[in-house]
Design a protein around this motif. Structure first.
Motif, PDB file in Angstrom:
ATOM      1  N   ASN A   1      -9.262 -78.563  30.709  1.00  0.00           N
ATOM      2  CA  ASN A   1      -8.343 -79.366  29.893  1.00  0.00           C
ATOM      3  C   ASN A   1      -8.071 -78.707  28.538  1.00  0.00           C
ATOM      4  O   ASN A   1      -8.055 -79.373  27.499  1.00  0.00           O
ATOM      5  CB  ASN A   1      -8.879 -80.785  29.696  1.00  0.00           C
ATOM      6  CG  ASN A   1      -8.583 -81.674  30.890  1.00  0.00           C
ATOM      7  OD1 ASN A   1      -7.834 -81.313  31.794  1.00  0.00           O
ATOM      8  ND2 ASN A   1      -9.192 -82.846  30.914  1.00  0.00           N
ATOM      9  N   GLU A   2      -7.898 -77.378  28.580  1.00  0.00           N
ATOM     10  CA  GLU A   2      -7.577 -76.576  27.399  1.00  0.00           C
ATOM     11  C   GLU A   2      -8.685 -76.600  26.343  1.00  0.00           C
ATOM     12  O   GLU A   2      -8.442 -76.291  25.167  1.00  0.00           O
ATOM     13  CB  GLU A   2      -6.244 -77.016  26.792  1.00  0.00           C
ATOM     14  CG  GLU A   2      -5.063 -76.870  27.755  1.00  0.00           C
ATOM     15  CD  GLU A   2      -3.744 -77.241  27.126  1.00  0.00           C
ATOM     16  OE1 GLU A   2      -3.741 -77.704  25.964  1.00  0.00           O
ATOM     17  OE2 GLU A   2      -2.705 -77.062  27.800  1.00  0.00           O
ATOM     18  N   GLN A   3      -9.901 -76.941  26.752  1.00  0.00           N
ATOM     19  CA  GLN A   3     -11.040 -76.919  25.840  1.00  0.00           C
ATOM     20  C   GLN A   3     -12.101 -75.966  26.380  1.00  0.00           C
ATOM     21  O   GLN A   3     -12.247 -75.797  27.588  1.00  0.00           O
ATOM     22  CB  GLN A   3     -11.640 -78.316  25.668  1.00  0.00           C
ATOM     23  CG  GLN A   3     -10.712 -79.323  25.002  1.00  0.00           C
ATOM     24  CD  GLN A   3     -11.433 -80.609  24.654  1.00  0.00           C
ATOM     25  OE1 GLN A   3     -12.335 -80.619  23.823  1.00  0.00           O
ATOM     26  NE2 GLN A   3     -11.036 -81.694  25.284  1.00  0.00           N
TER      27      GLN A   3
ATOM     28  N   PHE B   1     -16.255 -84.372  26.828  1.00  0.00           N
ATOM     29  CA  PHE B   1     -16.655 -83.348  25.871  1.00  0.00           C
ATOM     30  C   PHE B   1     -17.381 -84.021  24.711  1.00  0.00           C
ATOM     31  O   PHE B   1     -16.918 -85.031  24.174  1.00  0.00           O
ATOM     32  CB  PHE B   1     -15.446 -82.573  25.353  1.00  0.00           C
ATOM     33  CG  PHE B   1     -14.992 -81.477  26.278  1.00  0.00           C
ATOM     34  CD1 PHE B   1     -15.594 -80.231  26.241  1.00  0.00           C
ATOM     35  CD2 PHE B   1     -13.973 -81.707  27.186  1.00  0.00           C
ATOM     36  CE1 PHE B   1     -15.178 -79.216  27.093  1.00  0.00           C
ATOM     37  CE2 PHE B   1     -13.545 -80.702  28.047  1.00  0.00           C
ATOM     38  CZ  PHE B   1     -14.163 -79.453  28.000  1.00  0.00           C
ATOM     39  N   TRP B   2     -18.499 -83.444  24.319  1.00  0.00           N
ATOM     40  CA  TRP B   2     -19.330 -83.964  23.238  1.00  0.00           C
ATOM     41  C   TRP B   2     -19.256 -83.022  22.044  1.00  0.00           C
ATOM     42  O   TRP B   2     -19.232 -81.802  22.204  1.00  0.00           O
ATOM     43  CB  TRP B   2     -20.778 -84.096  23.708  1.00  0.00           C
ATOM     44  CG  TRP B   2     -20.976 -85.149  24.761  1.00  0.00           C
ATOM     45  CD1 TRP B   2     -20.526 -85.115  26.056  1.00  0.00           C
ATOM     46  CD2 TRP B   2     -21.639 -86.400  24.600  1.00  0.00           C
ATOM     47  NE1 TRP B   2     -20.873 -86.279  26.713  1.00  0.00           N
ATOM     48  CE2 TRP B   2     -21.558 -87.077  25.850  1.00  0.00           C
ATOM     49  CE3 TRP B   2     -22.304 -87.017  23.548  1.00  0.00           C
ATOM     50  CZ2 TRP B   2     -22.120 -88.337  26.050  1.00  0.00           C
ATOM     51  CZ3 TRP B   2     -22.870 -88.267  23.747  1.00  0.00           C
ATOM     52  CH2 TRP B   2     -22.771 -88.917  24.983  1.00  0.00           C
TER      53      TRP B   2
END
Length: 202
Positions: free
Chosen positions: A13-15, A114-115
């Motif tokens: 997701n582009e992360q 995501f953390w």
């Protein structure tokens, strides 16, 4: 002495999916990902002093992680029958994702988030803000989870929760331990010295 390093292992997701390693000078180390808070490795010496990984994890990045290998699991770890609960005279319907039940936070629980990661002197602090009505759970919930190591080959997981309104929550880390270090993970037996246990239905 403790050293923390990190590397990007995938993109989703582009992360960046980042894996952090917390390593003690004695060789004990824990690897944790910013996606799902996944513990991907716990490397510790066996009785002969040989360092080996003692947790199961996927060999490649798996954004679904249906077995929650090493992941932070919530808001509710476990099953809710029929996906229904009542709170303050209000009925809630959660996603049904395990037979007739709601399991481990729903279709997209904390294992698929995501953390934010903050490095500490002896570990990491992971933070996630779960918005009100995420997976239909009431109340915005701020979750802070610390992974800390020490000189005695110990990993401590500390969880702090802050909710702006009444809600239900039951968070855990979902690591599968394999003390055979990959040689015979189904051959272990465990004895628990407990006075009580919580029964479930069939």
């Amino acid at each position: 002495m403790i050293e923390i390093t990190h590397k990007t292992i995938a993109k989703y997701n582009e992360q960046d999916v980042i894996e952090y390693e917390i390593k003690h000078i004695n060789g004990f180390s824990v690897s944790i990902q910013n996606y799902g808070g996944i513990i991907s490795k716990i490397t510790t010496p066996d009785k002969h002093g040989i360092l080996q990984n003692v947790v199961l994890s996927s060999k490649e990045f798996d954004h679904i992680n249906q077995f929650h290998l090493g992941a932070i699991t919530g808001r509710i770890a476990g099953r809710i029958m029929d996906g229904k609960f009542s709170l303050n005279n209000h009925d809630y319907q959660l996603a049904i994702n395990n037979g007739p039940n709601h399991l481990h936070g729903g279709l997209s629980g904390f294992n698929q988030r995501f953390w934010d990661v903050k490095e500490l002197s002896n570990g990491l602090e992971l933070t996630y803000l779960s918005p009100d009505n995420e997976e239909n759970y009431p109340g915005a919930l701020l979750v802070k989870i610390s992974y800390l190591i020490n000189d005695n080959y110990e990993l401590t997981i500390r969880t702090k929760l802050y909710c702006k309104s009444d809600s239900i929550v039951n968070i855990t880390n979902h690591s599968y331990f394999d003390l055979s270090a990959g040689n015979n993970p189904m051959g272990m037996e465990m004895q628990i010295d407990a006075d009580y246990f919580a029964p479930i239905d069939t």
